[in-house]
Design a protein around this motif. Structure first.
Motif, PDB file in Angstrom:
ATOM      1  N   ARG A 166      94.676  -6.204  26.057  1.00 38.41           N
ATOM      2  CA  ARG A 166      95.044  -5.584  27.325  1.00 38.41           C
ATOM      3  C   ARG A 166      94.269  -6.237  28.469  1.00 38.41           C
ATOM      4  N   GLY A 167      94.924  -7.162  29.159  1.00 41.45           N
ATOM      5  CA  GLY A 167      94.286  -7.870  30.267  1.00 41.45           C
ATOM      6  C   GLY A 167      93.327  -8.964  29.838  1.00 41.45           C
ATOM      7  N   MET A 168      93.246  -9.256  28.529  1.00 38.07           N
ATOM      8  CA  MET A 168      92.315 -10.255  27.995  1.00 38.07           C
ATOM      9  C   MET A 168      93.041 -11.577  27.779  1.00 38.07           C
ATOM     10  N   TYR A 169      92.404 -12.673  28.207  1.00 41.74           N
ATOM     11  CA  TYR A 169      93.024 -13.997  28.085  1.00 41.74           C
ATOM     12  C   TYR A 169      92.088 -14.975  27.377  1.00 41.74           C
ATOM     13  N   ALA A 170      92.710 -15.798  26.538  1.00 44.52           N
ATOM     14  CA  ALA A 170      92.001 -16.892  25.862  1.00 44.52           C
ATOM     15  C   ALA A 170      92.750 -18.183  26.152  1.00 44.52           C
ATOM     16  N   LEU A 171      92.176 -19.300  25.745  1.00 50.53           N
ATOM     17  CA  LEU A 171      92.837 -20.589  25.924  1.00 50.53           C
ATOM     18  C   LEU A 171      93.679 -20.928  24.700  1.00 50.53           C
ATOM     19  N   LYS A 172      94.862 -21.418  24.944  1.00 49.55           N
ATOM     20  CA  LYS A 172      95.761 -21.821  23.864  1.00 49.55           C
ATOM     21  C   LYS A 172      95.129 -22.905  23.001  1.00 49.55           C
ATOM     22  N   GLU A 173      94.343 -23.778  23.627  1.00 50.60           N
ATOM     23  CA  GLU A 173      93.738 -24.887  22.891  1.00 50.60           C
ATOM     24  C   GLU A 173      92.719 -24.415  21.862  1.00 50.60           C
ATOM     25  N   TRP A 174      92.295 -23.175  21.952  1.00 50.61           N
ATOM     26  CA  TRP A 174      91.362 -22.631  20.960  1.00 50.61           C
ATOM     27  C   TRP A 174      92.077 -22.246  19.667  1.00 50.61           C
ATOM     28  N   GLY A 175      93.395 -22.381  19.650  1.00 51.36           N
ATOM     29  CA  GLY A 175      94.139 -22.090  18.438  1.00 51.36           C
ATOM     30  C   GLY A 175      94.834 -20.751  18.425  1.00 51.36           C
ATOM     31  N   TYR A 176      94.830 -20.067  19.553  1.00 50.61           N
ATOM     32  CA  TYR A 176      95.488 -18.761  19.623  1.00 50.61           C
ATOM     33  C   TYR A 176      97.004 -18.924  19.646  1.00 50.61           C
ATOM     34  N   THR A 182      85.807 -12.754  38.838  1.00 47.03           N
ATOM     35  CA  THR A 182      84.386 -12.723  39.208  1.00 47.03           C
ATOM     36  C   THR A 182      83.708 -14.049  38.880  1.00 47.03           C
ATOM     37  N   LEU A 183      84.052 -14.611  37.717  1.00 45.40           N
ATOM     38  CA  LEU A 183      83.422 -15.853  37.288  1.00 45.40           C
ATOM     39  C   LEU A 183      83.804 -17.020  38.190  1.00 45.40           C
ATOM     40  N   ILE A 184      85.039 -17.049  38.651  1.00 43.79           N
ATOM     41  CA  ILE A 184      85.467 -18.103  39.581  1.00 43.79           C
ATOM     42  C   ILE A 184      84.617 -18.066  40.845  1.00 43.79           C
ATOM     43  N   GLU A 185      84.441 -16.874  41.391  1.00 42.70           N
ATOM     44  CA  GLU A 185      83.654 -16.738  42.625  1.00 42.70           C
ATOM     45  C   GLU A 185      82.197 -17.131  42.406  1.00 42.70           C
ATOM     46  N   LYS A 186      81.668 -16.794  41.228  1.00 37.61           N
ATOM     47  CA  LYS A 186      80.269 -17.090  40.933  1.00 37.61           C
ATOM     48  C   LYS A 186      80.048 -18.570  40.677  1.00 37.61           C
ATOM     49  N   MET A 187      80.939 -19.192  39.899  1.00 39.33           N
ATOM     50  CA  MET A 187      80.750 -20.589  39.500  1.00 39.33           C
ATOM     51  C   MET A 187      81.109 -21.582  40.583  1.00 39.33           C
ATOM     52  N   PHE A 188      82.151 -21.257  41.355  1.00 37.95           N
ATOM     53  CA  PHE A 188      82.682 -22.239  42.305  1.00 37.95           C
ATOM     54  C   PHE A 188      82.558 -21.806  43.764  1.00 37.95           C
ATOM     55  N   ASN A 189      81.973 -20.635  43.986  1.00 40.69           N
ATOM     56  CA  ASN A 189      81.833 -20.121  45.347  1.00 40.69           C
ATOM     57  C   ASN A 189      83.170 -20.133  46.070  1.00 40.69           C
ATOM     58  N   ARG A 190      84.191 -19.643  45.345  1.00 43.05           N
ATOM     59  CA  ARG A 190      85.557 -19.658  45.859  1.00 43.05           C
ATOM     60  C   ARG A 190      86.168 -18.270  45.699  1.00 43.05           C
ATOM     61  N   ALA A 191      86.784 -17.783  46.764  1.00 43.47           N
ATOM     62  CA  ALA A 191      87.416 -16.463  46.705  1.00 43.47           C
ATOM     63  C   ALA A 191      88.564 -16.472  45.697  1.00 43.47           C
ATOM     64  N   ALA A 192      88.588 -15.457  44.834  1.00 46.22           N
ATOM     65  CA  ALA A 192      89.647 -15.334  43.832  1.00 46.22           C
ATOM     66  C   ALA A 192      90.001 -13.858  43.685  1.00 46.22           C
ATOM     67  N   HIS A 193      91.053 -13.421  44.381  1.00 49.26           N
ATOM     68  CA  HIS A 193      91.460 -12.020  44.307  1.00 49.26           C
ATOM     69  C   HIS A 193      91.912 -11.684  42.891  1.00 49.26           C
ATOM     70  N   VAL A 194      91.603 -10.477  42.463  1.00 50.14           N
ATOM     71  CA  VAL A 194      91.901 -10.063  41.101  1.00 50.14           C
ATOM     72  C   VAL A 194      93.390 -10.179  40.793  1.00 50.14           C
ATOM     73  N   ALA A 195      94.227  -9.658  41.696  1.00 48.88           N
ATOM     74  CA  ALA A 195      95.680  -9.680  41.462  1.00 48.88           C
ATOM     75  C   ALA A 195      96.206 -11.114  41.400  1.00 48.88           C
ATOM     76  N   THR A 196      95.703 -11.968  42.288  1.00 43.44           N
ATOM     77  CA  THR A 196      96.130 -13.372  42.286  1.00 43.44           C
ATOM     78  C   THR A 196      95.720 -14.059  40.991  1.00 43.44           C
ATOM     79  N   THR A 197      94.495 -13.799  40.580  1.00 41.80           N
ATOM     80  CA  THR A 197      94.006 -14.389  39.339  1.00 41.80           C
ATOM     81  C   THR A 197      94.871 -13.966  38.160  1.00 41.80           C
ATOM     82  N   HIS A 198      95.208 -12.668  38.090  1.00 40.60           N
ATOM     83  CA  HIS A 198      96.028 -12.157  36.993  1.00 40.60           C
ATOM     84  C   HIS A 198      97.410 -12.833  36.989  1.00 40.60           C
ATOM     85  N   ASN A 199      98.009 -12.944  38.156  1.00 40.74           N
ATOM     86  CA  ASN A 199      99.333 -13.575  38.253  1.00 40.74           C
ATOM     87  C   ASN A 199      99.306 -15.031  37.793  1.00 40.74           C
ATOM     88  N   GLU A 200      98.255 -15.739  38.155  1.00 44.90           N
ATOM     89  CA  GLU A 200      98.151 -17.144  37.770  1.00 44.90           C
ATOM     90  C   GLU A 200      97.928 -17.293  36.269  1.00 44.90           C
TER      91      GLU A 200
END
Length: 368
Positions: free
Chosen positions: A297-307, A267-285
């Motif tokens: 469960r389905g939650m993602y963070a950035l590795k650079e944050w120290g996770y 949802t954020l990709i579509e809002k910020m960049f006006n670009r279609a981003a299917h949920v399944a595609t986003t999850h796979n990427e």
């Protein structure tokens, strides 16, 4: 006609404030490029004139014709066409029309100086006019005029025009130094990037110390670029040169600043960049990109944050490696900083005697 205005160009430190030359657009320059070029060309023999018209797109069609295509038209070699072109340009510089066009050359020089003294060719022409035919005529005057020098396009810089060789050299050196100090992971806010650039340009004239000019100079470099969020870094970095959903996902999550569910990322990709981003595609990427860490469960963070990468067991093991023996409550608190899971899930993992050992004092250690 040209003019001076009081121009307050302020950055976050409010340093830049001065009178600054504001260059007018091409239709307000006080001269007519097409009329001047037409008058100049009348001094040439027909073949020389038609060669220049074709090479620079000065005729009915604004498309520029190659040396080879013109050679085929006249039954001569491409090298002979180049000779005719160079001879014609030299002849024009000796013509009465060239001297009569001096006011136009002076005006173009003032415009380039007003844009910073050195500017990308595309930026210069687009600033003056969006009309392709008009751009061709202005470009022809730049090639013909004595004050104008150009920097050839290569792997490091875009083609640009300048009127002050000393300034051009300083900008070129500053861009190289700025680029050499960047890593692929760098994403620098625009204000900070301009601060860094200014430190490399300490001896430039005060009239060039404004953000608009500095952005134009940054655009000269092919090595430095800006991503859709306005952050700067190496142009080749995926953090700057966004190629697909995973790069947009990275920018979206980084901008958000905390872990997100993959549906929220989409949802954020579509809002910020006006670009279609299917949920399944986003999850796979997100799954495939090692810049991300699955933290729930389905939650993602950035590795650079120290996770820590891996499952809950891996997070527990990493915590014990770093901190030594820990109580159950200490382990739960540590893991919950990195994973969106229930405390019971952590306790279940602690019961795995293959990896963890509970001592008599109630603390847990790693099984050697």
């Amino acid at each position: 006609m040209t003019y001076l205005v009081d121009c307050d160009i302020l950055d976050h430190t409010s340093r830049f404030k001065h009178k600054y030359y504001m260059a007018p657009t091409a239709d307000k320059t006080g001269f007519k490029p097409k009329a001047i070029v037409k008058k100049l060309l009348t001094a040439l023999p027909e073949r020389s004139r038609t060669v220049l018209e074709a090479r620079f797109g000065l005729g009915i069609s604004p498309e520029r014709v190659t040396l080879e295509a013109i050679g085929k038209r006249y039954g001569i070699t491409r090298e002979r066409v180049r000779q005719i072109e160079n001879h014609a340009l030299a002849a024009l510089k000796k013509s009465a029309g060239f001297a009569a066009a001096q006011d136009a050359f002076d005006e173009l020089e003032r415009i380039i100086d007003g844009l910073g003294g050195i500017v990308c060719e595309d930026d210069l022409l687009n600033f003056m006019t969006k009309d392709k035919s008009m751009q061709n005529h202005i470009y022809f005057l730049l090639v013909l005029g004595d004050p104008f020098k150009f920097r050839k396009e290569d792997n490091e810089v875009n083609r640009c025009w300048y009127v002050d060789p000393e300034l051009a050299g300083k900008v070129d050196g500053a861009l190289k130094s700025l680029y050499s100090g960047l890593s692929d992971e760098d994403l620098i806010p625009e204000g900070e990037m301009i601060d860094r650039f200014l430190k490399e340009l300490q001896t430039i004239n005060d009239k060039h110390r404004n953000e608009e000019v500095l952005r134009r100079w940054l655009a000269i470099s092919k090595g430095i670029g800006k991503n859709p969020l306005g952050e700067w870094g190496p142009a080749s970095s995926p953090n700057v040169k966004t190629k697909g959903v995973r790069d947009y996902a990275y920018l979206a999550v980084k901008k958000h600043g905390s872990p997100l569910h993959f549906r929220e990322v989409s949802t954020l990709i579509e809002k910020m960049f006006n670009r279609a981003a299917h949920v399944a595609t986003t999850h796979n990427e997100l799954i495939k990109d090692d810049r991300f860490v699955l933290v729930g469960r389905g939650m993602y963070a950035l590795k650079e944050w120290g996770y820590t990468q891996g499952v809950v067991r891996d997070v527990i093991r990493e915590a014990l490696r770093k901190q030594g023996p820990m109580t159950k409550d200490q382990i739960i608190a540590s893991v919950l900083k990195e994973r969106h899971v229930k405390p019971g899930t952590i306790v279940v993992n602690l019961q795995n005697q293959k990896y963890f050992k509970r001592g008599k004092d109630g603390t847990f250690t790693l099984v050697k």
